[in-house]
Design a protein around this motif. Structure first.
Motif, short mmCIF file in Angstrom:
data_model
loop_
_atom_site.label_atom_id
_atom_site.label_comp_id
_atom_site.label_asym_id
_atom_site.label_seq_id
_atom_site.Cartn_x
_atom_site.Cartn_y
_atom_site.Cartn_z
N PRO A 473 30.86 -22.70 25.33
CA PRO A 473 32.05 -21.91 25.90
C PRO A 473 32.12 -21.70 27.40
O PRO A 473 30.88 -21.44 27.89
CB PRO A 473 32.00 -20.61 25.12
N LYS A 475 31.76 -19.49 30.82
CA LYS A 475 31.14 -18.50 31.08
C LYS A 475 32.03 -17.44 32.01
O LYS A 475 32.06 -16.34 32.07
CB LYS A 475 29.85 -18.53 31.71
N VAL A 482 34.03 -14.12 30.83
CA VAL A 482 34.32 -14.29 29.66
C VAL A 482 33.42 -13.11 28.78
O VAL A 482 32.17 -13.11 28.65
CB VAL A 482 34.10 -15.59 28.72
N VAL A 485 34.17 -14.06 22.51
CA VAL A 485 34.54 -15.45 22.01
C VAL A 485 34.86 -15.30 20.46
O VAL A 485 33.94 -14.60 19.60
CB VAL A 485 33.30 -16.36 22.11
N ASP A 487 35.75 -17.11 17.03
CA ASP A 487 35.52 -18.46 16.44
C ASP A 487 36.28 -18.20 15.10
O ASP A 487 35.70 -17.77 14.17
CB ASP A 487 34.41 -18.89 16.46
N SER A 493 33.21 -13.05 15.84
CA SER A 493 33.37 -12.57 17.16
C SER A 493 32.29 -12.28 17.90
O SER A 493 31.67 -11.20 17.41
CB SER A 493 34.51 -11.25 16.92
N TYR A 515 39.14 -16.89 23.85
CA TYR A 515 38.12 -16.43 24.89
C TYR A 515 39.02 -15.28 25.42
O TYR A 515 40.18 -15.18 25.89
CB TYR A 515 37.68 -17.27 26.00
N TYR A 516 38.43 -14.19 25.45
CA TYR A 516 38.73 -12.91 26.34
C TYR A 516 38.13 -12.80 27.60
O TYR A 516 36.79 -12.43 27.21
CB TYR A 516 38.83 -11.92 25.34
N THR A 517 38.63 -12.40 28.58
CA THR A 517 37.70 -12.14 29.95
C THR A 517 37.83 -10.77 30.06
O THR A 517 38.54 -10.08 29.51
CB THR A 517 38.33 -12.93 31.34
N LYS A 522 43.51 -14.07 28.34
CA LYS A 522 43.22 -14.57 27.05
C LYS A 522 43.31 -16.14 27.02
O LYS A 522 44.69 -16.57 27.55
CB LYS A 522 44.07 -13.87 25.99
#
Length: 570
Positions: A473, A475, A482, A485, A487, A493, A515-517, A522
């Motif tokens: 994933p 970074k 990030v 994550v 999945d 999570s 992915y959330y930063t 998103k």
């Protein structure tokens, strides 16, 4: 079994002469068509079974549809023993849809099942409505939604009017694959067919009005332009608008003619601005306030309104759903109908603004996998416990109330026109109303990237891309770390900031990554369930304080989405 061996099974008397000749020619000429037509069986995805029409197990044809319908018939007899079983069937304007619809009816009646068959093509949401209205055990609609003309499809609905979900979908699929082609009963019994005519349109339209309209303000002063884009809604939407009291409705006449060739557009998909180009041109001539278009089976809708510069602009799916949802909840709140036991429905790839809207109005926001069948499942799961108000997903789908258990353009169009009329009567516009919502909750903006990979090698490439994103994933995305994550295949999570992993078992497993930063960006990655694509959904947000800031903020968010795409090599 090799592809060739699978193909040779179709060189028997079970299959018609034309089918056998086609396959033999492919074998004799070592054609690439043989591989693509037989390397797999069509699968049920988020929208059912969908594919190119033609010969083979990987194609839509009499035999693959017959197998699906025979499997459904077997399952219905298991689930409803010693009962009269009823199935409603509708079909859209696509090539062979009407013939496929009658063929499916024949298979069902040959198995002793009563069929309610529409006389002419009708929208998917009307089929969903009819299943419940006529107390059917199941429903079938022949459609490939917004796919190109060479496609068709087959969707199954259960007795609640929603698309099939676990465990019924998995059990039906097992039954389908256990059916041998020589076991399909094609010799139907017309005595078991009840034909459905235009009278059902009136019942459906009345339900749309009852569930979608709240206040009668300025309906006779709204300039509407509508196009069915050669699809099924020519039979319902104009009548619904007239019945609801919208008097100024201009139709794109060339596109009101139903046709599986979709002759005036490259793609009959209202998500694409080009599909509404003729409607936008007409709106410029007629001084239209709102432009509306639907896809071939009438479940999706595209809406264009005048922006701050007075030009017609197509809203994206999240923007449309934001406006419709906020308005409905505001009406419910003003009417004192919100008690804390209500909810709205959304999906994991849809904008997170719906969490914010739900929180503002004191309702729950339930989120499911991509596809309206999961919103339908929410309604069934919480029936009698919590009241469903409305639901939507980013791919231009929305539903008002639970009278239809799938996305419904007719009810949504009535609602959108009411909002537009109300805004105009108050000296505002739909676009300004959207900005007011953003001022209240924050400005969200989305981008979608479709990476197309066709055929067997394409499917393998998509699998590898998902594997790479899962195992490696990113970074950082657009300058922000990030943080989380999700999945959905592993149902986990992972918080990368504290390295804590939690279980997500409230949503079924699916091959999706999100992915959330740290700054709220998103990114969702998922293979399409109905097309040879891998999709990347990007959502970014910022605060906005005035309409004057809108253009500047939009440029900032658009630039950020470009950076996200670059960072992900898209």
């Amino acid at each position: 079994m090799t592809t060739l061996e699978k193909a040779k099974l179709w060189l028997t008397d079970t299959f018609d002469e034309e089918t056998q000749k086609t396959i033999q020619n492919w074998i004799d000429t070592n054609s690439d068509e043989l591989e693509d037509s037989f390397y797999r069986e069509l699968e049920f995805g988020t929208g059912g079974m969908r594919g190119i029409m033609g010969v083979g197990t990987n194609r839509l044809n009499k035999y693959t549809l017959g197998q699906a319908t025979q499997g459904l018939a077997n399952y219905l007899h298991q689930q409803f023993p010693n009962q009269e079983i009823k199935v409603a069937i509708a079909y859209d304007v696509r090539h062979n849809s009407k013939e496929f619809g009658k063929m499916c009816a024949d298979v069902l009646t040959a198995n002793g099942i009563k069929v309610l068959l529409f006389k002419e093509h009708r929208p998917t949401p009307e089929l969903s409505f009819t299943v419940r209205d006529k107390k059917c055990n199941a429903g079938i609609v022949l459609t490939a939604s917004h796919n190109p003309p060479e496609y068709n499809g087959y969707k199954v609905y259960w007795n609640d009017g929603a698309q099939i979900v676990p465990p019924d979908d998995e059990n039906i699929i097992k039954e389908v694959y256990s059916v041998k082609f020589n076991e399909i009963k094609f010799s139907g019994n017309d005595d078991l067919i009840e034909w459905i005519g235009p009278e059902q349109d009136d019942v459906y339209i009345d339900a749309c009005m009852e569930n979608s309209l709240y206040q009668n303000v300025g309906r006779d002063n709204l300039n509407i332009v509508f196009s069915s884009i050669h699809g099924t809604t020519y039979a319902t939407v104009p009548q619904a608008l007239k019945k609801a009291g919208f008097k100024k409705v201009d139709l794109v006449r060339e596109q009101m003619i139903p046709s599986g060739n979709f002759p005036t557009v490259d793609s009959p998909n209202p998500e694409e601005p080009a599909a509404l180009e003729m409607a936008m041109d007409l709106a410029r001539i007629t001084n239209g306030d709102i432009v509306l278009g639907t896809d071939p089976d009438g479940d999706r809708l595209g809406i264009a309104v005048r922006n701050l510069e007075g030009e017609m602009q197509l809203l994206n799916g999240n923007q449309t759903n934001t406006i419709l949802t906020y308005y409905i909840l505001d009406q419910w709140k003003k009417a004192g109908k919100i008690t804390g036991k209500e909810f709205i429905g959304s999906t994991i790839v849809t904008s997170d603004i719906f969490y914010d809207i739900a929180e503002k109005f004191g309702v729950d926001c339930k989120v499911g996998l991509t596809g309206f069948k999961w919103i339908g499942k929410m309604i069934r799961d919480f029936e009698g416990k919590e009241k469903f108000i409305c639901g939507g997903e980013e791919s231009f789908g929305f539903m008002t109330g639970d009278f239809v258990r799938d996305k419904d353009s007719c009810g949504s169009i009535l609602l959108a026109c009411e909002i537009a009329a109300w805004c105009k009567a108050n000296g505002s516009s739909v676009f300004e109303y959207m900005i007011d919502i953003y001022k209240d909750l924050g400005m969200y903006y989305e981008g979608l990237v479709n990476v197309v990979r066709k055929g067997r090698t394409g499917a393998e490439e998509i699998q590898q891309m998902m594997k790479d994103f899962r195992e490696n994933p990113p970074k950082e995305i657009a300058g922000s770390k990030v943080a989380v994550v999700k999945d959905f295949q592993e149902q986990t999570s992972l918080n990368l900031l504290d390295n804590k992993k939690s279980v997500m078992n409230d949503i079924p497993k699916s091959n999706v990554l999100i992915y959330y930063t740290e700054d709220g960006t998103k990114v969702c990655v998922r293979p399409s369930g109905t097309e040879p694509k891998i999709k990347f959904y990007v959502s970014v947000k910022d605060a906005i304080n005035s309409a004057q800031e809108f253009k500047e903020k939009l440029l900032v968010l658009e630039e950020k989405i470009k950076i996200v795409k670059q960072d992900l090599n898209l």
